[in-house]
Write a protein that holds these residues in place. Sequence first.
Motif, short mmCIF file in Angstrom:
data_model
loop_
_atom_site.label_atom_id
_atom_site.label_comp_id
_atom_site.label_asym_id
_atom_site.label_seq_id
_atom_site.Cartn_x
_atom_site.Cartn_y
_atom_site.Cartn_z
N PHE A 52 -2.91 16.61 -6.25
CA PHE A 52 -3.54 16.53 -7.54
C PHE A 52 -2.69 15.27 -8.25
CE2 PHE A 52 -4.30 20.62 -6.30
CZ PHE A 52 -5.78 20.73 -6.67
N ARG A 53 -1.43 15.04 -8.15
CA ARG A 53 -0.80 14.03 -8.88
C ARG A 53 -1.21 12.51 -8.36
NH1 ARG A 53 3.84 13.25 -12.43
NH2 ARG A 53 5.23 11.45 -11.63
N HIS A 54 -1.21 12.63 -6.98
CA HIS A 54 -1.31 11.24 -6.20
C HIS A 54 -2.70 11.16 -5.93
CE1 HIS A 54 2.92 9.88 -6.18
NE2 HIS A 54 3.20 10.94 -6.15
N ALA A 55 -3.18 11.87 -5.17
CA ALA A 55 -4.72 11.65 -4.58
C ALA A 55 -5.79 11.87 -5.47
CB ALA A 55 -4.99 12.81 -3.43
N LEU A 56 -5.90 12.81 -6.38
CA LEU A 56 -7.06 13.14 -7.15
C LEU A 56 -7.00 11.76 -8.17
CD1 LEU A 56 -9.62 15.13 -8.04
CD2 LEU A 56 -8.06 16.26 -9.45
N LYS A 57 -5.89 11.87 -8.86
CA LYS A 57 -5.86 10.56 -9.72
C LYS A 57 -6.45 9.37 -9.38
CE LYS A 57 -3.38 8.76 -13.66
NZ LYS A 57 -2.07 8.44 -14.12
N ASN A 58 -6.35 9.14 -7.83
CA ASN A 58 -6.97 7.74 -7.18
C ASN A 58 -8.35 7.95 -7.11
OD1 ASN A 58 -4.96 5.35 -6.78
ND2 ASN A 58 -3.76 7.27 -6.36
N THR A 59 -8.98 9.06 -7.10
CA THR A 59 -10.38 9.22 -6.65
C THR A 59 -11.26 9.22 -8.15
OG1 THR A 59 -10.36 11.51 -7.24
CG2 THR A 59 -9.97 10.73 -5.01
N LEU A 60 -10.48 9.04 -9.20
CA LEU A 60 -10.85 9.33 -10.50
C LEU A 60 -11.95 8.14 -10.97
CD1 LEU A 60 -8.49 11.27 -12.95
CD2 LEU A 60 -10.67 12.03 -11.82
N VAL A 61 -11.48 6.91 -10.67
CA VAL A 61 -12.43 5.93 -11.11
C VAL A 61 -13.79 5.81 -10.66
CG1 VAL A 61 -12.59 3.29 -11.00
CG2 VAL A 61 -10.40 4.12 -11.62
N PRO A 62 -13.99 5.97 -9.27
CA PRO A 62 -15.53 6.26 -8.97
C PRO A 62 -16.08 7.64 -9.15
CG PRO A 62 -13.86 6.41 -6.96
CD PRO A 62 -13.08 5.89 -7.97
N VAL A 63 -15.21 8.48 -9.34
CA VAL A 63 -15.84 9.66 -9.79
C VAL A 63 -16.15 9.74 -11.16
CG1 VAL A 63 -15.13 12.33 -10.40
CG2 VAL A 63 -14.62 11.03 -8.05
N ILE A 64 -15.35 9.36 -12.19
CA ILE A 64 -15.99 9.21 -13.40
C ILE A 64 -17.03 8.22 -13.54
CG2 ILE A 64 -15.16 8.10 -15.55
CD1 ILE A 64 -12.49 9.11 -15.41
N THR B 14 0.73 -1.24 0.05
CA THR B 14 0.07 -0.11 -0.07
C THR B 14 0.89 1.56 -0.06
OG1 THR B 14 -0.09 -0.15 2.39
CG2 THR B 14 -1.83 -1.02 1.23
N SER B 15 2.13 1.17 -0.06
CA SER B 15 2.98 2.37 0.23
C SER B 15 3.14 3.15 -1.22
CB SER B 15 4.41 2.09 0.58
OG SER B 15 4.35 1.45 2.02
N LEU B 16 2.98 2.26 -2.20
CA LEU B 16 3.36 2.79 -3.65
C LEU B 16 1.88 3.12 -4.41
CD1 LEU B 16 6.02 0.26 -4.58
CD2 LEU B 16 6.41 2.56 -4.07
N ASN B 17 1.93 4.36 -4.83
CA ASN B 17 0.77 4.66 -5.62
C ASN B 17 0.47 3.57 -6.67
OD1 ASN B 17 -1.30 5.97 -7.35
ND2 ASN B 17 -0.27 8.31 -6.94
N PRO B 18 -0.65 3.00 -6.86
CA PRO B 18 -0.77 2.04 -7.54
C PRO B 18 -0.98 2.66 -9.06
CG PRO B 18 -2.80 2.57 -6.45
CD PRO B 18 -1.74 3.37 -5.78
N LEU B 19 -1.52 3.98 -9.34
CA LEU B 19 -1.68 4.56 -10.70
C LEU B 19 -0.30 4.97 -11.43
CD1 LEU B 19 -5.26 5.78 -10.10
CD2 LEU B 19 -4.36 3.63 -10.77
N LEU B 20 0.74 5.12 -10.67
CA LEU B 20 1.77 5.69 -11.25
C LEU B 20 3.21 4.72 -11.41
CD1 LEU B 20 2.67 9.09 -9.42
CD2 LEU B 20 1.80 8.70 -11.59
N PRO B 21 3.71 4.78 -12.71
CA PRO B 21 4.79 3.66 -12.88
C PRO B 21 5.84 3.83 -11.74
CG PRO B 21 4.12 4.74 -14.82
CD PRO B 21 3.32 5.49 -13.91
N ILE B 22 6.51 2.86 -11.38
CA ILE B 22 7.53 3.02 -10.09
C ILE B 22 8.48 3.87 -10.56
CG2 ILE B 22 7.22 0.91 -8.98
CD1 ILE B 22 9.86 -0.18 -10.57
N GLY B 23 9.11 4.18 -11.98
CA GLY B 23 9.97 5.25 -12.36
C GLY B 23 9.55 6.54 -11.98
N ASP B 24 8.22 6.62 -12.34
CA ASP B 24 7.87 8.01 -12.07
C ASP B 24 7.88 8.73 -10.59
OD1 ASP B 24 7.60 7.92 -14.68
OD2 ASP B 24 5.20 8.43 -14.64
#
Lengths: 324, 328, 330
Positions: free
Chosen positions: B235-247, A102-112
């Motif tokens: 915005f880069r980390h949090a908002l993007k993760n809310t997008l699936v239910p929001v969309i 859970t520590s890594l953002n699931p939506l960003l590639p690890i390189g980013d």
Amino acid sequence: MTDTVLKVVNLTVKIPTRQGVLRPVDKLSLEIAKGKILGVVGESGAGKSMTGNAVIGLLDPPAHISGGEIWLNGKRIDTLTREPMRAVRGKQIGMVFQDPLTSLNPLLPIGDQLTETMLEHLDISASEAEKRAIAALEEVGIPGAAERIKSYPHEFSGGMRQRVVIALALCAEPSLVVADEPTTALDVSVQAQIIALLKRLCAERGTAIMLITHDMGVIAETADDVAVMYAGRMAELGPVRDVLTRPTHPYTQGLMASTPLAAKGGKRLNQIPGAMPRLTELPAGCAFHPRCPIAKDKCRADPAPTLGAGDGRAACWFAGEAGP
Amino acid sequence: MLAFAIRRAFQSLIVLLVVGLVAFSMFNFVGDPIDSMLGQERTGADIERLRTQLGLDQPFPVQYYRFLESAVQGNFGISYRLGRPVSKIIAERLPATLELAMVSAVLAIVFGVALGVFTAIRRNGWAANTVMTLSLIGVSLPTFLIGILLIYLFAVELGWLPSFGRGDVVDLGWWRTGFLTQSGLKALVLPAITLGLYQMTLIMRLVRSEMLEVLRQDYIRFARARGLRDRSVYFRHALKNTLVPVITVTGMQLGSIIAFAIITETVFQWPGVGLLFINAIRFVDIPVMAAYLMLISVMFVIINFIVDMLYFAIDPRLRVDRTGSAQK
Amino acid sequence: MSQETKGQNHQPATSPGETSQAGNRLTRAWSRAAGSDFIWSFKRSPVAVVSFLVALGLVLGAVLAPLFAPHNPFDPATLNLMNGFSSPMQPNAFTGEVFWLGTDDQGRDVFSTILYGMRISLFVGFAAVAFAMVLGVTLGLIAGYVGGWIGAVIMRIADVQLTFPGILVAMLIFGIAKGFTPLEQRDEMAIWVLIIAIGLSEWVQFARVVRGATMVEKGKEYVQAARLNGRGAGGIMIRHILPNVLGPVLVIATISLALAIIAEATLSFLGVGAPPTQPSLGTLIRIGQGYLFSGEWWILLFPSVTLLALALSVNLLGDWLRDVLNPRLR
């Protein structure tokens, strides 16, 4: 003293609640020298993680530092405001959390995630950051790092993800890493690898580690010094060899007797009677006295002496009186 | 991904067939089409001829197939009330509704997301609390009351904006737009706010609760621990993760905007398909009702399909294991 | 609440006196919930208390309208056209009569029309929710317990319907039902058509929640035991599964009531609901809107405020109920 990386003096964390003000960390003092590893042990709720969070300035409100000082490389950091403290995080203190899943953002590639951290703290170009990201992944033992920087966290196993997390914690070359139960969520088979990796990388860089764990085995193998916490207070502090083999605080003695490490030759494991009191119902006097085999009237009336860095080893009126 | 797209397309097709069946049943069972078309003066021969002409002597599945066939070609018969081809009437009025819906949707999404993020970040600030309290009233307030309130304020009392109609329009081929004239734009303001406000409140509340949920996650803590700036964390980390239910919800809300346009169009006498539909209901003008139903469902299905495809763009986990979509 | 009732359902019911036992169980579960947490958190929530009092006051006003209303606005004998367009609290220019909230064009007292209008709004709201609840709970129980193709069909219909906004579904059903009604009876039947239309547009939520809970309960040992005892499917559903879903159903019913009241007002406002001969709050607002530009603001304002108070109080009450009974139901 000049190579002291982290120095915590009389740190107190308070949480105001409806049942009154709690002190998950109470007048805690410790020190870590350059390249050294301090193990912080204690039961759940003893205040280990709270201490780690206080050091990196990420206490969740309403918890807050209400007293004491935190010094990093000779600079006081507990009084820093938001923005300067943010610049310290990641750059001078790296952090490794318990659960790599859970520590890594699931939506960003690890390189980013690696490059954004470096670009934030280091004065380098994007392409340089990418090069370093690949190097960092190679260093933590991710095979095929050049291709895998485009992979997402879910494409890695738990152990691999923790390697990525370590790479992230170290990528801006901090002088201190706070590792909060870095192996607890991992398979037993990979725990040793991760600890060894962390130890090797920090030794190479001269990075100090504050290793928070409840695993005495990990402490014994890894740490230089060990701090034993009980109900928010420091119970015993000293070189790992001394504390593990000749504990002087009755709590540490009980702890050691209940750990397979110390129970040699088929001796039955002991257990400490009772459980650590909740912060809402701390007893008067020494917090450990209801469970302590050598508790006296003094213990019930007066809190045990506060342990300062460099003072004696155990916060107990009768330290060393009961043999292990 | 392709398999998923095909499966979704297939499901959409079933929805359309079911809706088509409803529309078809309306034609056949609600009132008598022969009655409606021939009026009082009719002979037995007329009835027979029309019956054959309309295909009413054919078995049910054949009739249904014919209905679908002509529906696909945009042929929904003649409006009982207006006596003109339904498809023509709708084509004339559709641009008005689409322009209104589009502007409202943009308003709702932009302000909804912005306010949602704001109220989540400044969770305990007085501004955020005020916005939240207002939004609670906004959710309970029926759309038509908002419209009336706005008319009273800006048209009756202040006289700044028109209270009804579309203003001057410009013909662009078959599309009649109100975007190009000042009066057209002025006329758009109140209806667009009325229509967008409710959806904005919903989107805002959803974004807020999703943001609060995401901000509790470990990877946000870790992002902070890495010393990232607030802007990047939010915005880069949090908002993007809310997008699936929001969309998901936003997609459904976009569909709702077209449906709720019925109310707004009535309040502001906006000459779109919604006003047409409400009049069709009042006068039981079945062909118009059926055509509107089909039109709306096609739009809904298209929106839902786009939403599903957007998931893939956002969430890499779905690209690998298809079971991921079953978790929701 | 489902947590609390569960324990009691583990007792295998014996055949004689079952009905009273089931009844007891329900009342006991209720009194337990009502006696402790429920009332406690109610008293602690000022929003809930105020909402409840407002809603209660409005409902009482509507039910007891004949007692409170100065006159019956639908009895032409009590009307005096000379009283038309009286301003609130001002003596009428011709008759000198004073009307609290003024009168409309035909001299009807606005206060009375609101009380009587609220009766229609509330009647339609409650009846529609009751209809939706009975239909939704029944279909949900069947879909969850029986499953198979029947359950699949029910849930598929629910899914398709859920794609469309409730208000649109209600409008469509209203239009179709109107088509079935003979012309001369359309006004008379409008209220019932409205109830069915709104009810049919709201059953899905009930069905989905009940189905979910049913599938969970179905797998539990006490249901298996009841089945082994030779209990029929209908008996098990009513006696064992139904009490466990009452909490969420109550929450949905309250929220649905707010939705139904707004839906009714909207339809009536659009002219496809309650007819002018039986005006609901929505119809009154529709009529009042005509006087927006001519200055008789009271004809529009007071019904609007009443509707807002009604919708808001029920909505807030529903929100609170959801938080207390079932926080997961968001």
